[in-house]
Design a protein around this motif. Structure first.
Motif, short mmCIF file in Angstrom:
data_model
loop_
_atom_site.label_atom_id
_atom_site.label_comp_id
_atom_site.label_asym_id
_atom_site.label_seq_id
_atom_site.Cartn_x
_atom_site.Cartn_y
_atom_site.Cartn_z
N ARG A 196 84.61 -42.17 19.90
CA ARG A 196 85.78 -41.47 20.42
C ARG A 196 85.45 -40.73 21.70
O ARG A 196 86.26 -40.58 22.59
N ALA A 197 84.22 -40.22 21.77
CA ALA A 197 83.79 -39.51 22.98
C ALA A 197 82.29 -39.70 23.14
O ALA A 197 81.58 -39.95 22.16
N MET A 198 81.81 -39.62 24.37
CA MET A 198 80.39 -39.76 24.63
C MET A 198 79.87 -38.52 25.32
O MET A 198 80.51 -37.99 26.23
N LEU A 199 78.70 -38.07 24.88
CA LEU A 199 78.06 -36.91 25.50
C LEU A 199 76.78 -37.38 26.18
O LEU A 199 75.95 -38.03 25.54
N LEU A 200 76.64 -37.08 27.45
CA LEU A 200 75.43 -37.48 28.16
C LEU A 200 74.70 -36.23 28.65
O LEU A 200 75.27 -35.41 29.36
N ASP A 201 73.43 -36.11 28.25
CA ASP A 201 72.65 -34.93 28.61
C ASP A 201 71.71 -35.28 29.77
O ASP A 201 70.71 -35.96 29.56
N GLU A 202 72.04 -34.85 30.96
CA GLU A 202 71.22 -35.11 32.15
C GLU A 202 70.76 -36.56 32.21
O GLU A 202 69.55 -36.83 32.27
N PRO A 203 71.69 -37.50 32.16
CA PRO A 203 71.26 -38.90 31.99
C PRO A 203 70.46 -39.44 33.18
O PRO A 203 69.72 -40.39 33.02
N LEU A 204 70.60 -38.86 34.35
CA LEU A 204 69.93 -39.44 35.52
C LEU A 204 68.72 -38.64 35.97
O LEU A 204 68.07 -38.97 36.95
N SER A 205 68.39 -37.58 35.23
CA SER A 205 67.42 -36.63 35.76
C SER A 205 66.02 -37.23 35.94
O SER A 205 65.27 -36.79 36.79
N ALA A 206 65.67 -38.23 35.14
CA ALA A 206 64.29 -38.72 35.23
C ALA A 206 64.14 -39.91 36.17
O ALA A 206 63.06 -40.44 36.32
N LEU A 207 65.23 -40.32 36.78
CA LEU A 207 65.15 -41.50 37.64
C LEU A 207 64.72 -41.11 39.04
O LEU A 207 64.94 -39.99 39.49
N ASP A 208 64.13 -42.07 39.76
CA ASP A 208 63.79 -41.76 41.14
C ASP A 208 65.06 -41.75 41.98
O ASP A 208 66.11 -42.26 41.57
N ALA A 209 64.96 -41.16 43.16
CA ALA A 209 66.15 -40.83 43.94
C ALA A 209 67.06 -42.04 44.18
O ALA A 209 68.28 -41.96 44.03
N LEU A 210 66.45 -43.16 44.53
CA LEU A 210 67.25 -44.33 44.87
C LEU A 210 68.03 -44.85 43.67
O LEU A 210 69.23 -45.14 43.75
N LEU A 211 67.32 -44.93 42.55
CA LEU A 211 67.93 -45.43 41.33
C LEU A 211 69.04 -44.49 40.86
O LEU A 211 70.07 -44.91 40.36
#
Lengths: 372, 290
Positions: A153-168
């Motif tokens: 019904r709903a999705m919670l994302l906790d800092e989903p991009l924080s560990a990726l390198d800048a370009l990604l």
């Protein structure tokens, strides 16, 4: 798909209050971001919504159904943890299949849904691999897939991009935004990255020490921040804050700084003569000028290619401004700058916003203080 | 000059290693060679036999009950150890399973929910701080009240109780190393707490579980004292039987004792080989991003 509502959520860990009266309403299908510095209670908020933490006060509703005491697995909400928490012993397929198996989805339907999700996330070639054999970006997608595949019904994302390198991160940013629009799924997105909070969501809530500071569309928060805290967490480089003194002249308020005066053209509440206040102006609203303006010296320049951030010392304070292209300025060069009066903000001594001109040039006027 | 002193040190080091190694391996060497010696070579007076002159498999045949009794002087005690080996396997396996079951659940509760408070792990460890011999007599009395003397359940209970503190301490650290979110993800994905433990967490501490099981099995497998006191004739474990391998005629039955000792190494060694793949594998690679 569903709307999510929290009502006066409070959560304490010992003597620390992680959440204080957090009331938010997230509409069905909305992309909602929660922005705040580390330790603001963002993760606790998500964990309370999904039921991994029990609130000390307040309630959580999904589609107006109270779920405060519902078992996490029965809430039909998915979460993507900051550390992803993929099941290391299972293949990508096994990871995606796990929530479906728990829900006793028939085997054939599981395969169909996983294939569908894998195509959406471009992980169809990775299905037989274990998480250890995936790159950071691939793990990210698998974790997202595990949340998506349940069609919650709903999705919670906790800092989903924080560990990726800048370009990604840049790539995933637009991809995630597109994905959310395509799926039309309610999404609560926690981040400390102001660019993510500006560019992706429909609305943002700014959290500070467990309290909601402001909720609104990103541009609203950008142009009309409720406090100088909010003003400083959004926008890069952050807003210039200049301490000044409030004076009264001819029945009008004037905010006085060594070098310039900001005159209120209309009555301003909550500021009284003799008090202190802050003038706020974003770097992009400060301009280099060839004739008029306040005198200063270049402290440093940060060329970014397309634009240059110039730090100018004015009256002992450093003011950042952004100018297009290369500035051609050398260190300690004398310059003159002007402020866009229609983009000024005034904050009282506590940092609460008194006035944001937000494009309206008839509210404030900037004058040279006549002292150099 | 310098290189010479270095090489001298190297030689000294090598010598030390060889000496210490020889010291540790000597009993093993004795056991291996002894197990292949015929009775005449066991302990001849005034003679040291470093290597069997007439190697034989008789000791193994006797121990495994493959020949009729040796009749050198007169009918000795039975040297057929096949029964005791089976008894030992049953006793050690049962005790190990009990210790694992209780210990794993306790460790999980302590690691995840701080069950029992901060002091509980230490209190559990304290159970191991006095020698079992100190309580062996009360234990015997308790067991006799429960009619569990000389039975498998009696041994299982005691073995389980004696070794479960090790399980708690070992497994607790394995559970703590696993990110808490993996269990939580399973709960959010629809598992009960039990389901999360068995379907998401335990599969990821397989290595730790295997190592713990092996460790505890070896402890139970090599127990002598508890079995000596708590059993009589229905259950005779291999270490107890080994001790009884002596006769008035032949004295210490060195050959069969050595053969049995060698055989007793096998179950833990085989178990170790079987679970080796879990022992050497990393624990949580790929579970979390770094």
């Amino acid at each position: 798909m569903a709307s999510v509502r929290t009502e006066a959520l409070t959560k304490r860990f010992g003597s620390i209050t992680a959440l204080r009266d957090v009331s938010l309403e997230i509409a069905d299908g909305e992309f909602f971001a929660v922005l705040g510095p580390p330790g603001a209670g963002k993760t606790t908020l998500l964990r309370t919504i999904i039921g991994l933490e029990t609130p000390d006060g307040g309630d959580v509703f999904v589609d107006e159904e109270r779920i405060t005491e519902t078992y996490p697995g029965d809430r039909d909400i998915a979460i993507m943890f900051q550390n992803l928490a993929l099941y290391p012993d299972k293949t990508v397929y096994g990871n995606l299949a796990f929530p479906l198996k728990q829900a006793r989805v028939p085997r054939r339907e599981i395969r169909r849904r996983i294939e569908e999700t894998a195509v959406k996330l471009h992980i169809e070639r990775l299905l037989e691999r274990k998480p250890a054999k995936l790159s950071g970006g691939e793990r990210q997608r698998v974790a997202l897939g595990r949340a998506l595949v349940r069609e919650p019904r709903a999705m919670l994302l906790d800092e989903p991009l924080s560990a990726l390198d800048a370009l990604l991160r840049l790539e995933m940013r637009s991809e995630l935004k597109r994905l959310q629009r395509d799926l039309g799924r309610t999404l609560i997105y926690v981040t400390h990255d102001q660019v993510e909070a500006m560019t992706m969501p429909d609305r943002v809530a700014v959290l500070r020490e467990g309290e909601v500071q402001q909720v609104g569309r990103p541009e609203e928060i950008y142009h009309r921040p409720s406090s100088h805290f909010v003003a400083s967490v959004i926008g890069s480089p952050p807003m210039n804050l200049i301490p000044a003194v409030v004076e009264s002249a001819n029945g009008r308020l004037r905010v006085v700084h060594d070098q310039f005066v900001v005159e209120a053209l209309a009555p301003v509440e909550r500021l009284s003569a003799g008090g202190s206040c802050y003038i706020g102006i974003r770097p992009e609203d400060v301009h280099l000028s060839s004739g008029e303006g306040f005198a200063g010296r270049v402290y440093a320049t940060e060329p970014l290619g397309g634009e240059t951030v110039v730090d100018v010392t004015i009256g002992g304070r450093i003011i950042k401004l952004i100018t297009a292209g290369a500035s051609g300025l050398s260190q300690d060069a004398p310059v003159r700058v002007t402020f866009d009066a229609s983009r000024l903000h005034l904050f009282d001594a506590d940092g609460t916003t008194v006035l944001s001109s937000a494009g309206d040039g008839s509210l404030l006027r900037v004058k040279d203080a006549g002292r150099t | 000059m310098r290189s010479r002193s270095v090489s001298l040190r190297g030689v000294g080091r090598l010598l030390a290693i060889v000496l210490v190694g020889a010291g540790f391996l000597a009993p093993l060497y004795w056991m291996v060679t002894m197990s292949f010696k015929p009775q005449a070579e066991w302990n001849p007076i005034g003679q040291t036999i470093w290597f069997p002159h007439h190697p034989t498999l008789d000791n193994f045949r006797n121990i495994l009950g493959l020949t009729s009794q040796n009749t050198v002087f007169f009918q000795a005690n039975s040297t057929d150890a096949s029964g005791p080996i089976v008894h030992s396997l049953i006793a050690a396996t049962g005790g190990t399973l009990i210790a694992l079951f209780i210990g794993v659940l306790a460790a999980y509760g302590i690691a995840r929910f701080r069950a029992g408070g901060r002091m509980l792990p230490f209190q559990i460890l304290q159970l191991r701080m006095f020698p079992p011999v100190a309580i062996i007599i009360p234990l015997l009395i308790m067991m006799s009240y429960l009619h569990l003397v000389d039975t498998y359940p009696g041994l299982w209970l005691v073995y389980g109780a004696v070794t479960f503190p090790f399980v708690v301490w070992l497994m607790r650290s394995f559970f703590q190393d696993l990110p808490r979110e993996i269990g939580e993800a399973a709960i959010v994905d629809g598992c009960t707490q039990w389901g999360a433990l068995f379907k998401a967490i335990l599969p990821n501490v397989k290595g730790g579980l295997a190592a713990t099981a092996l460790f505890v099995f070896i402890l139970n497998w090599s127990d002598f004292l508890i079995a000596l006191v708590l059993t009589q004739q229905n259950v005779v474990t291999a270490p107890v039987f080994l001790n009884s391998l002596q006769s008035a005629g032949a004295g210490q039955e060195y050959g069969p004792q050595a053969a049995l000792g060698l055989i007793l190494i096998l179950p833990p060694a085989i178990l170790g080989l079987v679970i080796q793949r879990y022992l050497v594998r990393g624990l949580t690679f790929g579970a979390i991003k770094r």
